[in-house]
Design a protein around this motif. Structure first.
Motif, short mmCIF file in Angstrom:
data_model
loop_
_atom_site.label_atom_id
_atom_site.label_comp_id
_atom_site.label_asym_id
_atom_site.label_seq_id
_atom_site.Cartn_x
_atom_site.Cartn_y
_atom_site.Cartn_z
N ASP A 1 1.30 13.29 -12.14
CA ASP A 1 1.20 11.81 -12.24
C ASP A 1 1.60 11.42 -13.66
N ALA B 1 1.24 8.92 -15.30
CA ALA B 1 0.22 8.15 -16.02
C ALA B 1 -0.82 9.05 -16.65
N THR B 2 -1.06 10.22 -16.04
CA THR B 2 -2.15 11.07 -16.53
C THR B 2 -1.66 12.30 -17.31
#
Lengths: 389, 389
Positions: B255, B257-258
Motif C-alpha cells: 500500500d 500510503a503505508t
C-alpha cells in the motif's frame, strides 16, 4: 666518497689555482635536444626530459642547468640550442635568455651539428671565445666542485686542449660510457688535467667493477670545454663537409635576411653524428683531449631506475613520489611513482615498481626493466599511437 | 572435473528426476547489495560490483544473474532487493523487471533483512511460495548443471527443508567458506540432498587441502532455496525481533500510503546480520538444512586475484585485459589489467600484476595482495578521499 688517490698526481685535497668567476671569454652552451624516450610517458616529443622537474627542486632540469652555468659565464653568455617546437617552453623557463642566444633547429641533427653551430656562431661573433657545452637534462649536485672542475677544464682549453670533465665513479655503473685516463698533462691552472687514453662504451658489470677498482676510468658526462676555434678545427679534420656547412650557416646566422634560407638549404643535409665520435675520440687519439676528474654527484637520469634511485637517495625499500599534486596511498611498496594527473594512486605490495601516471598514458614496470621502455615507445610508434608519444 | 564418487550415494551420472522449468510456485530473489570493496577502484559506492561486466560477457553480472534465473522462475517472478541509489541503474539493466518486484533499501541492513523482507512480501502475496535467493554478483558457468541443482534444492524446499547449493571444490581455495555434508536425506526429487553437518569459515591452506581430499566439504555460495514461510519461521526462532519487523514491513509494503512510513520507522532498526548466521547455521544444527552438491563452475569474484584467474581461465603467465576500449601494450607481463579509461596502458616485465585504471583512481598491486585492497579503501575513507570511493 673521495676517489682512490693516484700516486704522483695532485690530490683534490691539495691547494689548487683559484679561479675567478665568471670565467673571462667563457660562453656556456646548452644543447636541449633529446626527448628522453626511456622516460616515456613522462617525456614526450612535446615535453622532453629537460622540461621536467625530476628532482623535486621545483623547477625544470633546463632551469637547473641554467642556474648552474650562470655563475660560470654570466647569464648573458648562455646559448641554448633547441628544437623550434620547444622555443616557447624554453623561453618561458629561461626569462633571462637573450634572443641572440636562442639557436633553433628545424629538425634534430645530433650533437656535432648542435654544438658545432653554436661554436661557429660564437667564434664569428667573438674570436677566441671558449665554450663549455653541458646537457640540458642532467642532474648535478655539488655546485662548487662542479665550478672547480669547469675552471680546470677552462684552463686546459686556454692551453689549446679540448677538455672534458669525467665523473669519478661511485659504483660499477653499466649505464654510462667511460673515459680512460692517461698521463697527467701538467697544464697551468689545470693541475688535475690528464690525457685521455680512450673512450669506452657501456661496459658489462664485471668490467665496470674492474674500472671502479682500477681508478683510471671516469663516467663520460658529455661535457666539453674548448676554444670554439679548436673545436671547429677538430670537426674540420674529421668531418670536413659537416664543418663547411656549419661555417656557412654561422656566416648567414646573424642577418635575418640570410639565416632562414641558409638553414633551409644547409641544416637538413648536415651529417648526424654525436660529438663523441666527431671530436672526442679522434682528439683523444691525437693527444688533444684533456680530462678533468669531477668529484661532484652527477646523473644523466637515463631511465626510471635512475630516477627512482636519485629520488630515494639510493635507499632501496623506499618509495619516491614525484608530482606536485600527487595523491598516493602506498602500502608495503617501493620504487617510484610519477604523478602527472590528479588521480588517486594506490600501491599495495609492489617492490621496485615504476608507475608513471599521465592524463593519456600509464606505464607500469620495475626498475629492472626500466631500459626496455624505449622499446615500448618504438612499438607504440610502429602501432600508430603517435597521440601519446 | 567430476566429483569424487561417494559410496552409497547416487552419482551425478545416474538418472535423476527431470524437473519442468519454470518451477511451479518458485520465485527468484536477487539481493543486489554489496559494493565489492576488494574490487576498488572498479567497484564504487555508485557503481557496485554487480553493475560491472567482469567476464567479458558484454553485460553486467546482474544481468547475467537475471538471465540465469529467468528460465527457473519466469522473468515476471524475479524480485530484486537493492539500494535506493541503484534503482535507476538496476532498472536500466533489467528492462523486464516488474515494478512490484523492486524492493528498495533505504540503507544496507545485511542479508537477513534483505532476503527476509523479500520472503515476507512474497509470502503475503502468494502463501506457500518457494523462493530461491542468489547473489547478484557471482559468476557461474554450466547453466544446465545450475538448473539441475536448483531443481533438486526446490524439491528439498517443497519437503520443508531450507536448502542450499554448495559448490564442489576444484581446488583448495582459502577465500571461501565451506559447508560440511552429513547424511543423505532421501528426499523425493532431491536424490542428491544431504544434511549439513556444519558451516566452516574460510580455512587455511592445509585445511582446505584436507577438505578437497576428503570430498565432504563444499564451497558456500550463499544460495538459499526455501518455502518463504519456513525461512521466516527460522528467522522467527532465532531473531524474533528482526522477524517481527520484517512481517510488519511486509504488511505495509503493498500500500503506497503505508510503505514509506513503515520503512522509515522499521528498516533503520532492523538487526544487521548475515543470513548464514540467522538462518543457515541454526537450521543446520536443528537438522532442517539440506545441501545439494553443485557441479557447475562458480566464483564470487571476491578480489582481483579471483578476477584475473577467471579471465585467464586459470592459466598463470597470461595477461587478462578487461575493458571495451582498452589500449594495452604489454611486454613479458602477466596478471590482469582493467581499463575503464581510454588511456594507453603499458606494462613491462611485471608478473601477476593487477592494474586497475579508472578516470579518477589507479590501483597497482599483485594477485598475492589482492585481499588487501579493502584495507586501502578503509584508509581512503578515513583519509577523507570519499570522492574516489
Amino acid at each position: 666518497m673521495p676517489p682512490a688517490s693516484v700516486a704522483g698526481r695532485p690530490s683534490i685535497l691539495e691547494p689548487m689555482s683559484v679561479a675567478q668567476f665568471p670565467l673571462e671569454r667563457f660562453y656556456s652552451v646548452i644543447p636541449a635536444g633529446g626527448v628522453g624516450s626511456r622516460l616515456w610517458p613522462l617525456s614526450r616529443a612535446d615535453a622532453p626530459k629537460f622540461l621536467h622537474d625530476l628532482t623535486g627542486s621545483g623547477q625544470t632540469l633546463l632551469k637547473d642547468t641554467w642556474d648552474r652555468l650562470a655563475p660560470l659565464s654570466g647569464d648573458q653568455r648562455i646559448m641554448v640550442v633547441t628544437g623550434r617546437a620547444h622555443r616557447a617552453a624554453v623561453e618561458a623557463q629561461l626569462p633571462g635568455l637573450a634572443d641572440v642566444n636562442v639557436v633553433l633547429e628545424s629538425e634534430p641533427r645530433d650533437s656535432t651539428a648542435a654544438i658545432g653551430l653554436a661554436a661557429a656562431i660564437l667564434e664569428r661573433r667573438e674570436p677566441g671565445v671558449i665554450i663549455g657545452s653541458f646537457a640540458a637534462d642532467h642532474v648535478i649536485s655539488g655546485e662548487a666542485l662542479f665550478r672547480q672542475a669547469v675552471a680546470q677544464a677552462f684552463a686546459a682549453a686556454e692551453a689549446g686542449y679540448i677538455a672534458t670533465i669525467g665523473i669519478t665513479p661511485t659504483e660499477p655503473a653499466v649505464g654510462f660510457g667511460y673515459i680512460e685516463c692517461g698521463a697527467p698533462l701538467e697544464i697551468e691552472g689545470a693541475e688535475h688535467a690528464e690525457a685521455v687514453s680512450s673512450f669506452v662504451e657501456k661496459p658489462d658489470l664485471e668490467t665496470a667493477k674492474a674500472y671502479l677498482a682500477g681508478g683510471k676510468h671516469l663516467w663520460n658526462a658529455g661535457m666539453f670545454i674548448a676554444r670554439a676555434d679548436e673545436l671547429l678545427a677538430e670537426i674540420a679534420r674529421n668531418k670536413p663537409e659537416l664543418h663547411a656547412g656549419l661555417v656557412e650557416l654561422a656566416e648567414a646566422w646573424d642577418d635575418p635576411a640570410t639565416r632562414g634560407p641558409a638553414v633551409d638549404r644547409i641544416w637538413p643535409k648536415l651529417e648526424k653524428i654525436a660529438i663523441d665520435y666527431s671530436v672526442a675520440e679522434p682528439a683523444a687519439a691525437a693527444g688533444r683531449l684533456a680530462v678533468i676528474r669531477g668529484h661532484f654527484a652527477w646523473d644523466d637520469v637515463g631511465d626510471f631506475a635512475s630516477l627512482a634511485k636519485l629520488n630515494t637517495a639510493g635507499r632501496s625499500g623506499e618509495l619516491a613520489i614525484l608530482g606536485e599534486n600527487a595523491r598516493v596511498l602506498a602500502d608495503a611498496s617501493s620504487g617510484i611513482v610519477v604523478s602527472r594527473s590528479n588521480r588517486v594512486i594506490s600501491l599495495i605490495g609492489v617492490h621496485d615498481i615504476v608507475v608513471v601516471d599521465t592524463p593519456d598514458a600509464l606505464l607500469v614496470t620495475t626498475s629492472e626493466h626500466a631500459q626496455r621502455v624505449k622499446a615500448v615507445v618504438d612499438a607504440l610508434r610502429l602501432g600508430g599511437s603517435n597521440d601519446v608519444l
